[in-house]
Design a protein around this motif. Structure first.
Motif, PDB file in Angstrom:
ATOM      1  N   HIS A   1      36.682  25.932  20.491  1.00 31.74           N
ATOM      2  CA  HIS A   1      36.330  27.131  19.710  1.00 31.74           C
ATOM      3  C   HIS A   1      35.552  28.134  20.547  1.00 31.74           C
ATOM      4  CE1 HIS A   1      35.254  30.003  16.685  1.00 31.74           C
ATOM      5  NE2 HIS A   1      33.976  29.852  16.980  1.00 31.74           N
TER       6      HIS A   1
ATOM      7  N   ASP B   1      31.761  28.281  21.890  1.00 37.01           N
ATOM      8  CA  ASP B   1      31.615  29.490  21.081  1.00 37.01           C
ATOM      9  C   ASP B   1      31.339  30.721  21.952  1.00 37.01           C
ATOM     10  OD1 ASP B   1      31.770  30.821  18.674  1.00 37.01           O
ATOM     11  OD2 ASP B   1      29.720  30.412  18.064  1.00 37.01           O
TER      12      ASP B   1
ATOM     13  N   HIS C   1      35.827  32.746  21.646  1.00 39.37           N
ATOM     14  CA  HIS C   1      36.396  34.047  21.304  1.00 39.37           C
ATOM     15  C   HIS C   1      36.848  34.713  22.598  1.00 39.37           C
ATOM     16  CE1 HIS C   1      34.396  33.769  17.281  1.00 39.37           C
ATOM     17  NE2 HIS C   1      33.565  33.022  17.989  1.00 39.37           N
TER      18      HIS C   1
ATOM     19  N   HIS D   1      30.847  23.870  14.354  1.00 40.54           N
ATOM     20  CA  HIS D   1      29.377  23.857  14.513  1.00 40.54           C
ATOM     21  C   HIS D   1      28.769  22.571  13.920  1.00 40.54           C
ATOM     22  CE1 HIS D   1      29.854  27.754  16.117  1.00 40.54           C
ATOM     23  NE2 HIS D   1      30.099  28.355  14.971  1.00 40.54           N
TER      24      HIS D   1
ATOM     25  N   LYS E   1      40.829  30.151  10.375  1.00 37.51           N
ATOM     26  CA  LYS E   1      39.401  30.101  10.686  1.00 37.51           C
ATOM     27  C   LYS E   1      38.642  30.781   9.541  1.00 37.51           C
ATOM     28  CE  LYS E   1      35.338  30.682  12.636  1.00 37.51           C
ATOM     29  NZ  LYS E   1      34.941  31.716  13.587  1.00 37.51           N
TER      30      LYS E   1
HETATM   31 ZN   LIG Z   1      32.585  31.474  16.859  1.00 36.72          ZN
END
Ligand SMILES: [Zn+2]
Length: 464
Positions: free
Chosen positions: A10, A368, A12, A307, A223
């Motif tokens: 995960h 992340d 971006h 998370h 998501k």
């Molecule tokens: Zn994220």
């Protein structure tokens, strides 16, 4: 020595590239420094910077409109403070945003025309005039991020890119497809489809579910962002924050709204990956997935919580029962170590239970990024020590939760396969590193450098 390429389950990608393109002001020791640095970017149509901190400046004052006017009177400029909640802009940006000395204040925020400083919700007055990137700029961001990923030995990722800008999800898909078709984009992407309900319906109707756009690029799970963050006290908790009585954080969705999203995905064979930090959010996610499964009877799935930082020990057996995985970021300890005890008090030893989860459920590592750096060795080090690299004097958060090296490496490779819809590791995706990871101290692991990265057998990165 040779290792399999890392899989980050995960992050971006678009966000990493965008973050890189913003002028980094975090090292400026004075306003004069900041002005000089920004002047180097006056070839851009708009200058955006981030990370300034007046406590660090010799002048001990905030950046103002006049400072930025000195950089340019013709190019709009916006610079964000390190916290992200305060910005300063120049006259050209005020003009573009149509803000003048008699403009109305905005609820939940404040701006000062004279100084050009905006805070909290007033930021939106400026943000709304920053144009969404065109295709060329989107490509630039993706390629910038690609470079950073392969340099760090990441060969495949699950990435959330549809909600970074106002661009449509189809435009993002098109941009990536072109980059892959041209052979420019190297890292493999499974898209974590971040869409609101109406757009999700459109996505499903158009046949995008699990669609393979290119051999290296496919559509993955839905998501869902179900709460906020621990730092901002917006992660939703079962009981009050220890440092803020009567405050429990915020759930993004009602139970019904969350069910509508999850169930729509579920009945179309689409898994969900749910951003849930607080234990209340974990509870909501588990219950909603369980409710959907009762109707869909889809027991073979790859639903996961992203998370799961504050997931409590009593919740892990429920995740096991409903076959819900966890995509976790040990590297968050790096920054969070300073606030965990304040925020959570008596719960401190019952959170960040990543090793307990590893023992019971499908668990994979991720960063992340750009929230945390993409470097897998920082993440592995943190998983193995539960210590912070940023604050090395802080003691381990929880020694009972530390991973062995093998467990950490597995969590970064094979354990992430389910989250990118792959049966086995690609043996042609591998990296060469500068140390023998099995025969060095744990402390040295965080300093490991990637020498070469190969994807599908092609050398895509080399230090020389
Ligand atoms: Zn994220």
């Amino acid at each position: 020595m040779r290792l399999p390429g890392f899989i980050d389950s995960h992050l971006h990608v678009l966000g990493i590239g965008y973050f890189e393109s913003i002028v980094d002001l975090s090292q400026c020791q004075s306003i004069e420094d900041l002005i000089n640095l920004l002047k180097k970017y006056t070839n851009r149509p708009m200058i955006i910077g981030r990370g300034w901190n007046q406590d660090q400046f010799s002048e001990k004052r905030m950046v103002s409109k006049n400072d930025l006017n000195e950089v340019s009177k013709d190019i709009p400029i916006m610079v964000t403070r390190v916290c992200g909640h305060v910005i300063a802009v120049n006259d050209k940006m005020l003009e573009l945003a149509n803000i003048h000395d008699k403009s109305k204040q905005i609820l939940g925020g404040h701006f000062d025309y004279e100084s050009g400083i905006f805070s909290e919700k007033a930021l939106s007055l400026i943000h709304r005039v920053i144009p969404k990137p065109n295709k060329e700029l989107l490509k630039e961001y993706f390629l910038l991020a690609d470079k950073i990923l392969i340099k760090n030995g990441i060969t495949a990722v699950a990435s959330d890119d549809f909600c970074v800008f106002e661009n449509s999800y189809e435009e993002i898909i098109e941009v990536l497809k072109e980059l892959y078709d041209q052979g420019l984009m190297k890292v493999k992407i499974t898209e974590q489809v971040n869409l609101p309900l109406d757009k999700l319906k459109d996505f499903i109707a158009k046949g995008y579910v699990r669609k393979q756009i290119h051999p290296k690029f496919k559509m993955g799970p839905l998501k869902i962002l179900a709460d906020g963050s621990l730092g901002g006290r917006t992660a939703a908790l079962l009981e009050d924050y220890s440092d803020s009585p009567n405050e429990k954080g915020i759930l993004t969705y009602t139970d019904e709204e969350l069910f509508d999203l999850i169930h729509l995905a579920d009945i179309h064979g689409m898994d969900t990956t749910i951003h849930a930090i607080g234990d209340l959010t974990t509870k909501q996610a588990i219950q909603t997935i369980a409710k959907s499964m009762k109707i869909s009877h889809r027991y073979e799935h790859a639903h996961a919580i992203i998370h799961a930082q504050l997931t409590r020990s009593h919740q892990i057996p429920l995740m096991e029962k409903y076959n819900i995985g966890a995509i976790v970021q040990p590297i968050f300890i790096n920054t969070d170590i300073k606030i965990i005890e304040d925020r959570l008090g008596y719960r401190t030893n019952d959170v960040y239970l990543f090793k307990s989860m590893y023992n019971k459920i499908r668990l994979g590592f991720s960063t992340d990024a750009p929230i945390e750096p993409v470097n897998p060795f920082y993440n592995i080090y943190t998983a193995m020590t539960y210590k912070s690299i940023k604050y090395p004097n802080e003691k381990s958060l929880n020694e009972n939760q530390c991973f062995t090296l093998k467990e950490a490496l597995d969590s970064y490779t094979v354990n992430n396969l389910d989250f990118i819809y792959q049966d086995q590791l690609d043996s042609n995706d591998y990296i060469l590193i500068d140390k023998d990871i099995y025969h060095i101290s744990t402390e040295e692991i965080k300093d490991i450098k990637v020498l070469k990265t190969f994807i599908d057998g092609e050398e895509v990165f080399s230090t020389n």
